[in-house]
Design an enzyme around this catalytic site. Structure first.
Site, PDB file in Angstrom:
ATOM      1  N   ASP A 136      -1.557  10.034   1.647  1.00 47.39           N
ATOM      2  CA  ASP A 136      -0.739   9.370   2.682  1.00 47.39           C
ATOM      3  C   ASP A 136      -0.612  10.309   3.875  1.00 47.39           C
ATOM      4  O   ASP A 136      -0.060  11.404   3.756  1.00 47.39           O
ATOM      5  CB  ASP A 136       0.634   9.035   2.090  1.00 47.39           C
ATOM      6  CG  ASP A 136       1.653   8.620   3.136  1.00 47.39           C
ATOM      7  OD1 ASP A 136       1.239   8.133   4.204  1.00 47.39           O
ATOM      8  OD2 ASP A 136       2.862   8.780   2.874  1.00 47.39           O
ATOM      9  N   ASN A 170       0.754   9.314   7.001  1.00 43.72           N
ATOM     10  CA  ASN A 170       1.750   8.932   8.013  1.00 43.72           C
ATOM     11  C   ASN A 170       3.150   8.706   7.461  1.00 43.72           C
ATOM     12  O   ASN A 170       4.016   8.176   8.163  1.00 43.72           O
ATOM     13  CB  ASN A 170       1.278   7.675   8.762  1.00 43.72           C
ATOM     14  CG  ASN A 170       1.073   6.486   7.834  1.00 43.72           C
ATOM     15  OD1 ASN A 170       1.400   6.546   6.648  1.00 43.72           O
ATOM     16  ND2 ASN A 170       0.529   5.409   8.370  1.00 43.72           N
ATOM     17  N   ASP A 202       4.363   6.707   5.065  1.00 43.31           N
ATOM     18  CA  ASP A 202       4.842   5.393   4.633  1.00 43.31           C
ATOM     19  C   ASP A 202       4.728   5.200   3.124  1.00 43.31           C
ATOM     20  O   ASP A 202       5.074   4.137   2.596  1.00 43.31           O
ATOM     21  CB  ASP A 202       4.109   4.262   5.363  1.00 43.31           C
ATOM     22  CG  ASP A 202       2.602   4.228   5.077  1.00 43.31           C
ATOM     23  OD1 ASP A 202       2.124   5.080   4.296  1.00 43.31           O
ATOM     24  OD2 ASP A 202       1.922   3.347   5.637  1.00 43.31           O
ATOM     25  N   PHE A 238       1.945   5.102   1.403  1.00 46.22           N
ATOM     26  CA  PHE A 238       0.662   4.505   1.045  1.00 46.22           C
ATOM     27  C   PHE A 238      -0.469   5.416   1.518  1.00 46.22           C
ATOM     28  O   PHE A 238      -0.443   5.902   2.652  1.00 46.22           O
ATOM     29  CB  PHE A 238       0.475   3.133   1.708  1.00 46.22           C
ATOM     30  CG  PHE A 238       1.477   2.099   1.283  1.00 46.22           C
ATOM     31  CD1 PHE A 238       1.358   1.472   0.052  1.00 46.22           C
ATOM     32  CD2 PHE A 238       2.520   1.735   2.107  1.00 46.22           C
ATOM     33  CE1 PHE A 238       2.269   0.513  -0.346  1.00 46.22           C
ATOM     34  CE2 PHE A 238       3.444   0.776   1.729  1.00 46.22           C
ATOM     35  CZ  PHE A 238       3.320   0.158   0.489  1.00 46.22           C
ATOM     36  N   ASP A 272      -4.170   6.285   3.032  1.00 43.00           N
ATOM     37  CA  ASP A 272      -4.831   5.669   4.185  1.00 43.00           C
ATOM     38  C   ASP A 272      -6.109   6.435   4.527  1.00 43.00           C
ATOM     39  O   ASP A 272      -6.432   7.453   3.913  1.00 43.00           O
ATOM     40  CB  ASP A 272      -3.887   5.629   5.383  1.00 43.00           C
ATOM     41  CG  ASP A 272      -3.181   6.959   5.624  1.00 43.00           C
ATOM     42  OD1 ASP A 272      -3.889   7.981   5.763  1.00 43.00           O
ATOM     43  OD2 ASP A 272      -1.938   6.990   5.661  1.00 43.00           O
ATOM     44  N   ASP A 277     -17.347  -7.371  -6.248  1.00 40.55           N
ATOM     45  CA  ASP A 277     -16.317  -7.813  -7.180  1.00 40.55           C
ATOM     46  C   ASP A 277     -16.759  -9.105  -7.876  1.00 40.55           C
ATOM     47  O   ASP A 277     -17.334 -10.003  -7.257  1.00 40.55           O
ATOM     48  CB  ASP A 277     -15.018  -8.051  -6.391  1.00 40.55           C
ATOM     49  CG  ASP A 277     -13.811  -8.248  -7.274  1.00 40.55           C
ATOM     50  OD1 ASP A 277     -13.528  -7.358  -8.091  1.00 40.55           O
ATOM     51  OD2 ASP A 277     -13.146  -9.296  -7.137  1.00 40.55           O
ATOM     52  N   GLU A 317     -19.884  -5.559 -10.259  1.00 40.68           N
ATOM     53  CA  GLU A 317     -18.869  -5.573 -11.314  1.00 40.68           C
ATOM     54  C   GLU A 317     -19.281  -6.697 -12.273  1.00 40.68           C
ATOM     55  O   GLU A 317     -19.033  -7.870 -12.022  1.00 40.68           O
ATOM     56  CB  GLU A 317     -17.475  -5.845 -10.758  1.00 40.68           C
ATOM     57  CG  GLU A 317     -16.408  -5.793 -11.851  1.00 40.68           C
ATOM     58  CD  GLU A 317     -15.109  -6.486 -11.469  1.00 40.68           C
ATOM     59  OE1 GLU A 317     -14.064  -6.122 -12.036  1.00 40.68           O
ATOM     60  OE2 GLU A 317     -15.132  -7.408 -10.631  1.00 40.68           O
TER      61      GLU A 317
END
Length: 569
Positions: free
Chosen positions: A65, A67, A69, A71, A73, A244, A307
């Site tokens: 993370d 910044n 927050d 999360f 990035d 996916d 996948e």
């Protein structure tokens, strides 16, 4: 020798020294770079960059993370490119980076040509790709072709106007005469895979959450949309895609019921059903042939990884085609095999015997959807974890490491009030609690663990602060991280030989094999040592003790309990 002398020696003979102005120097340097790139492309034609390589799966939201927050990035990940390069990986696969409402944390795409604001901007992604490339690391993105988010403009138009051409982008069908869903297909939670559109009276299909409507791959407009998406990202320097639900994007045109699964095959069944009609359709193979032509038209060739949740090796092999479909296909039979010599040896041998000669097998132990292998295979035993790492990194083909595998990162018990995965909450089975394998990467000990600033609350909780972090293990010669680096370097040094594999001895507690110029002895016993014949070697690496020095004059070498030793010729 002066720079001028050097440039004159490598310049075309018809140019004089007077021609060597600054502009010519810049052009000459660029031309030399083009030559290097061409040479690399020629190497790729002989042996693709991913063959016998190691790729690293980053769950971006949990990596770094930058910044505050909570999360992870792209800018945070950029700060770890040197780490990835030092680890020795050939490429990285980023879990979904595209805009999404995050009902399935990015696997519900609202825009295939953008970047989620939580991660940064498309310029940030371009920079990440460029900076990785400078370090010799390629970047793969996650592509989700089976379904979109219900907030994707295509689906919004399909719902608002049934007469819209976008209605045919999705799978809509009338219910049965009694008003029930069109068939017995189940979504990923075990509920019906159909949701009623009240306005039109038709049902729409979703193999995952109702907010993830399935695309209709019988529609050629959908196929053209994704050919454009592939080229858009390839043109930006993306090295390939992990696809996916690669086995499931086509559905039976007649929407027939899936048959019940025999008791003996329940491991790969879907809530008691065999997905004969809801997935696993042959029509996917011509599609991948077309995608492969697109990928191969680029230099170096782009990589397509599937996948492929299938329950037998023969079906897995079909995704490689005749060397003209997917380049790589995940082997979930290996992932879910028992961690013992006979089970592992059997699945490796059967995989190598069935895959086409041109195919590169894929080995991995962890990912964002399943329990981490240090927990699932090794039962949180550090020595067994290092045996597993040794085996993974000494098999022929391509290896995928999930972020944290290299430090023996374990599953984390996430309290129910802190769980973030909507799908997990709808499935009452512990093995599907996916948050426990998605917790933030511990770069160091202490508050924030180097993932985020001290005082910041991460999106998921950390595991115990117990020394399983990058900084601590970097200083430990016997750590999982140090072992991983050594094994990757050892693997790289004999990379051209790794297609040759021979299983030499398999017992209840021991597996000996050769992979190219590597000779591996893996002892799974809890308390018994094994004396192995000492082969000719240049170096050896022990999973417990690191680099092995002089072995003396003995003809035998002892492998301790829960230890694997790798010799290089």
């Amino acid at each position: 020798m002066s720079l001028e002398d050097l440039l004159y020696r490598v310049s075309p003979p018809e140019l004089s020294r007077a021609d060597l102005g600054f502009g010519w120097v810049s052009n000459m340097i660029r031309s030399r770079q083009e030559i290097v790139r061409t040479m690399m492309q020629d190497v790729d034609r002989i042996r693709p960059w991913w063959e016998n390589g190691v790729l690293y799966h980053i769950y971006l939201r949990s990596f770094v993370d930058s910044n505050g927050d909570g999360f992870g990035d792209l800018k945070g990940a950029m700060g770890k490119i040197d780490y990835l390069s030092d680890l020795g990986v050939d490429g990285v696969w980023l879990s979904p980076t595209m805009p999404s409402p995050n009902d399935d944390w990015g696997y519900d795409v609202a825009d295939y040509l953008g970047v989620h604001p939580d991660y940064g901007t498309i310029d940030d992604l371009d920079e990440f790709i460029e900076r990785c490339s400078e370090k010799g690391v390629r970047v793969l993105l996650d592509l989700v072709p089976n379904h979109t988010s219900s907030s994707h403009p295509w689906f919004i138009k399909a719902i608002e106007k049934p007469e819209s051409p976008f209605r045919r982008y999705y799978v809509f069908a009338k219910g049965k005469q009694d008003g029930s869903p069109p068939n017995n297909w189940k979504d990923a939670t075990g509920a019906s895979a159909w949701t009623l559109d009240e306005r039109s009276g038709e049902y729409y299909l979703h193999n995952f959450l109702p907010s993830q409507p399935d695309l209709n791959w019988w529609n050629e407009d959908v196929q053209r949309e994704f050919e454009h998406i592939l080229r858009f990202w390839f043109d930006r320097g993306v090295a390939g895609f992990r696809i996916d639900v690669a086995h499931g994007i086509f559905k039976d045109k007649l929407l027939r019921d899936d048959p019940p699964a025999p008791e003996m095959s329940r491991q790969f069944s879907h809530f008691g059903l065999v997905e004969t009609y809801s997935k696993n359709r042959d029509e996917v193979h011509p599609l991948y042939k077309r995608w492969r032509k697109i990928a191969d038209a680029y230099r170096p060739n782009r990589l397509l990884v599937g996948e492929t949740w299938v329950g037998d090796i023969g079906r897995l092999a079909r995704f490689y085609g005749d060397g003209d479909e997917l380049n790589l296909a995940f082997n979930f039979m290996f992932v879910f095999t028992e961690f013992d010599p006979k089970s592992l040896s059997e699945i490796v041998q059967s995989t190598l015997s069935v895959l086409p000669d041109t195919a590169s097998p894929v080995w991995t132990g962890s990912n964002h959807d399943i329990s981490r292998f240090p927990t699932r295979w090794a039962h949180d035993d550090d020595d067994k974890t290092k045996v597993a790492l040794t085996i993974l990194l000494t098999l022929p083909g391509t290896v995928f490491l999930y972020y944290g595998d290299e430090i023996g990162m374990r599953d984390v018990d996430v309290p129910i009030e802190l769980q973030r995965d909507p799908m997990t909450k709808l499935i009452p089975m512990a093995r599907f609690q996916r948050d426990r394998a998605r917790t933030p990467m511990p770069w160091r000990s202490g508050d924030g663990r180097g993932f985020c600033d001290p005082g910041t609350t991460p999106w998921l909780p950390f595991g115990p602060d117990d020394g399983r972090d990058v900084q601590s293990q970097s200083l430990d010669e016997s750590s999982a991280l140090t072992l991983t680096k050594r094994l990757i370097r050892l693997r790289c040094s004999v990379r051209d030989t790794l297609s040759r594999f021979e299983s030499l001895e398999v017992t209840e507690k021991l597996w000996r094999y050769r992979c190219g110029d590597l000779y591996v002895v893996a002892n799974f016993a809890e308390d018994e040592s094994y004396e192995a014949p000492l082969p000719p070697y240049k170096e050896a690496v022990s999973s417990r003790y690191g680099a092995v020095g002089s072995l003396g004059d003995s003809d035998l070498f002892e492998v301790g309990p829960k230890e694997a030793v790798v010799f290089r010729r």
